[in-house]
Scaffold this active site. Structure first.
Site, PDB file in Angstrom:
ATOM      1  N   GLY A  23      73.192   1.657  60.544  1.00  0.00           N
ATOM      2  CA  GLY A  23      74.223   0.739  60.923  1.00  0.00           C
ATOM      3  C   GLY A  23      73.917  -0.193  62.047  1.00  0.00           C
ATOM      4  O   GLY A  23      72.710  -0.740  62.286  1.00  0.00           O
ATOM      5  N   ASN A  24      74.957  -0.498  62.792  1.00  0.00           N
ATOM      6  CA  ASN A  24      74.622  -1.570  63.944  1.00  0.00           C
ATOM      7  C   ASN A  24      75.747  -1.253  64.964  1.00  0.00           C
ATOM      8  O   ASN A  24      76.554  -0.541  65.096  1.00  0.00           O
ATOM      9  CB  ASN A  24      74.742  -2.971  63.287  1.00  0.00           C
ATOM     10  CG  ASN A  24      76.121  -3.149  62.765  1.00  0.00           C
ATOM     11  OD1 ASN A  24      77.256  -3.300  63.560  1.00  0.00           O
ATOM     12  ND2 ASN A  24      76.059  -3.647  61.477  1.00  0.00           N
ATOM     13  N   HIS A  25      75.283  -1.929  66.273  1.00  0.00           N
ATOM     14  CA  HIS A  25      76.121  -1.824  67.428  1.00  0.00           C
ATOM     15  C   HIS A  25      77.603  -2.366  67.451  1.00  0.00           C
ATOM     16  O   HIS A  25      77.966  -2.093  68.416  1.00  0.00           O
ATOM     17  CB  HIS A  25      75.409  -2.204  68.559  1.00  0.00           C
ATOM     18  CG  HIS A  25      74.186  -1.674  68.770  1.00  0.00           C
ATOM     19  ND1 HIS A  25      74.223  -0.150  69.160  1.00  0.00           N
ATOM     20  CD2 HIS A  25      72.694  -1.923  68.947  1.00  0.00           C
ATOM     21  CE1 HIS A  25      72.836   0.052  69.259  1.00  0.00           C
ATOM     22  NE2 HIS A  25      72.103  -0.648  69.159  1.00  0.00           N
TER      23      HIS A  25
END
Ligand code: CTP
Length: 410
Positions: A212-214
């Site tokens: 995933g990512n932020h």
């Protein structure tokens, strides 16, 4: 949420029996989330007290240029009142005040405020039926409308005189309804259908892990809110985000992976007129997704990744009538990279944020953007809240669409 929420309403009250109904009108405005200031003609105070209205509006009521009995009186600035308001409504407005408004007379604070107001002005007449029918009254209505004022017609029913006919001020609920409909119909994005992608995507490795990512989804959510507040119908395709959005004009489609997001966009793209890709979509996903939780071992472990679909690129290839906006998050050669993306993905506008700018990018509440259009004209903005950035983006879209419409329709 009412469109009146957050609006600054200047209510002008004149001396008609219907003035007693303005207490309810103020309450309805406040309930809808509006800020209210009241300006009355001196004679209107015989019909409803300033104390009632100041209590309900939570603001002092103005009725003269200054208070003659108060040695420390301050000048009630009609220009400031007019500039403060998002719109003015004179209700009830008597035949006397109507004719003064039409002829430019300014012998009281209400009239001076009306003459200096730059905002839209609504008026809700109230008078006896024969006065209402009189040709001179109709001439006055026509004149005021020709000046750009908006009339809320009187209603029929029993009048203060005991006669029955048209002349009663519209009921407070009907006035609020009229204003909401009128304001909605004039919003700049009325009739537009906006598709927004937002948030991160999660690409499954096994049933419990993902890549995933932020991204928080905040920028996309602010874009959805801004579009809805400007009157558009919004489809928000939102990746996993802890943020919530609740607006009658926003339809949220929750997705998890880039593939889910792509499928949602494919099904919604045709009907949209403006599409904005603000999502931080994973560019790669695991080639194989393990059906059971992967157990650790002592040896090294690697995952083979494959490309996800570039959703924005697909939108650019399929573009017909849509106005297409993309985002670029860059760390070097920012403008050049953004311009390349604009061409490669067939965009009308790209929103560039640089990770070199403090306060820009993923997680925070602020962003600092440069907007670059298809002619490579760029506009750099200050650091702002994401809500303000969203407004700037729609202002730019609105301007560009107007210029394009003018070019097409002459
Ligand atoms: N985008 C998308 N689908 C993807 C990847 C990106 O719709 N699979 C959209 C994003 O929502 C954003 C724009 O494309 O509007 C970003 O372009 P991209 O080429 O992915 O740039 P970066 O994410 O900055 O990555 P890179 O610089 O590595 O190309």
């Amino acid at each position: 949420m009412s469109i009146l929420s957050g609006k600054k309403v200047l209510l002008g009250i004149t001396a008609g029996i219907a003035a007693y109904k303005t207490a309810s009108l103020v309450r309805l405005f406040i309930k809808a989330g509006a800020e209210v200031q009241v300006v009355m003609t001196p004679a209107a105070k015989d019909f409803v007290t300033p104390l009632t209205l100041s209590t309900l509006s939570k603001n002092p009521v103005h009725s003269s240029f200054f208070d003659e009995e108060d040695e420390n009186a301050v000048w009630n600035n009609h220009v400031d009142l007019g500039l403060w308001a998002d719109f003015m409504i004179v209700a009830p407005v008597t035949a006397n005040t109507l004719s003064k408004m039409a002829s430019g007379n300014s012998d009281n604070l209400l009239l001076a405020t009306y003459l200096s107001a730059k905002c839209p002005v609504y008026f809700a007449p109230a008078m006896d039926l024969d006065m209402y029918k009189h040709p001179s009254t109709h001439e006055t209505f026509d004149k005021l409308i020709s000046f750009g004022n908006i009339m809320i017609p009187a209603e029929a029913g029993e009048l203060a005189s005991g006669l029955v006919g048209q002349g009663r001020m519209a009921e407070p609920e009907h006035i609020v309804d009229f204003l909401e409909k009128d304001l909605l119909s004039k919003l700049p994005l009325k009739g537009e259908k906006v598709l927004i992608t937002a948030g991160p995507t999660y690409e499954a490795i096994d049933p419990v892990r993902f890549i995933g990512n932020h991204s928080s989804g905040k920028m996309g959510i602010e874009l959805a809110l801004a579009a809805a507040n400007l009157g558009a119908q919004v489809d928000l395709v939102l990746g996993p985000s802890s943020l919530k959005i609740d607006h009658g004009l926003v339809n949220v489609i929750n997705v998890v992976s880039a593939e889910d997001m792509y499928q949602a966009v494919v099904s919604l793209y045709d009907r949209c007129t403006i599409a904005i890709a603000s999502a931080a979509v994973a560019d790669y996903r695991p080639k194989q997704v393990a059906s059971q939780k992967i157990k650790k071992s002592d040896s090294e472990f690697s995952i083979e990744l494959e490309r996800t679909k570039d959703i924005l690129k697909w939108m650019g290839e399929q573009k017909k009538h849509q106005f297409l906006v993309g985002f670029a998050l860059e760390t070097e050669n920012e403008e050049e990279n953004a311009k390349n993306k604009l061409i490669k993905k067939n965009l009308d506008l790209i929103v560039l944020n640089s990770l070199n700018d403090k306060g820009a990018g993923f997680k925070g509440a602020t962003n600092k953007v440069t907007l670059i259009n298809h002619k490579f004209e760029s506009k750099a903005f200050e650091l702002k809240t994401k809500a303000e950035v969203a407004k700037d983006i729609f202002d730019e879209i609105d301007q560009m669409k107007r210029v394009a419409d003018l070019a097409t329709n002459g």
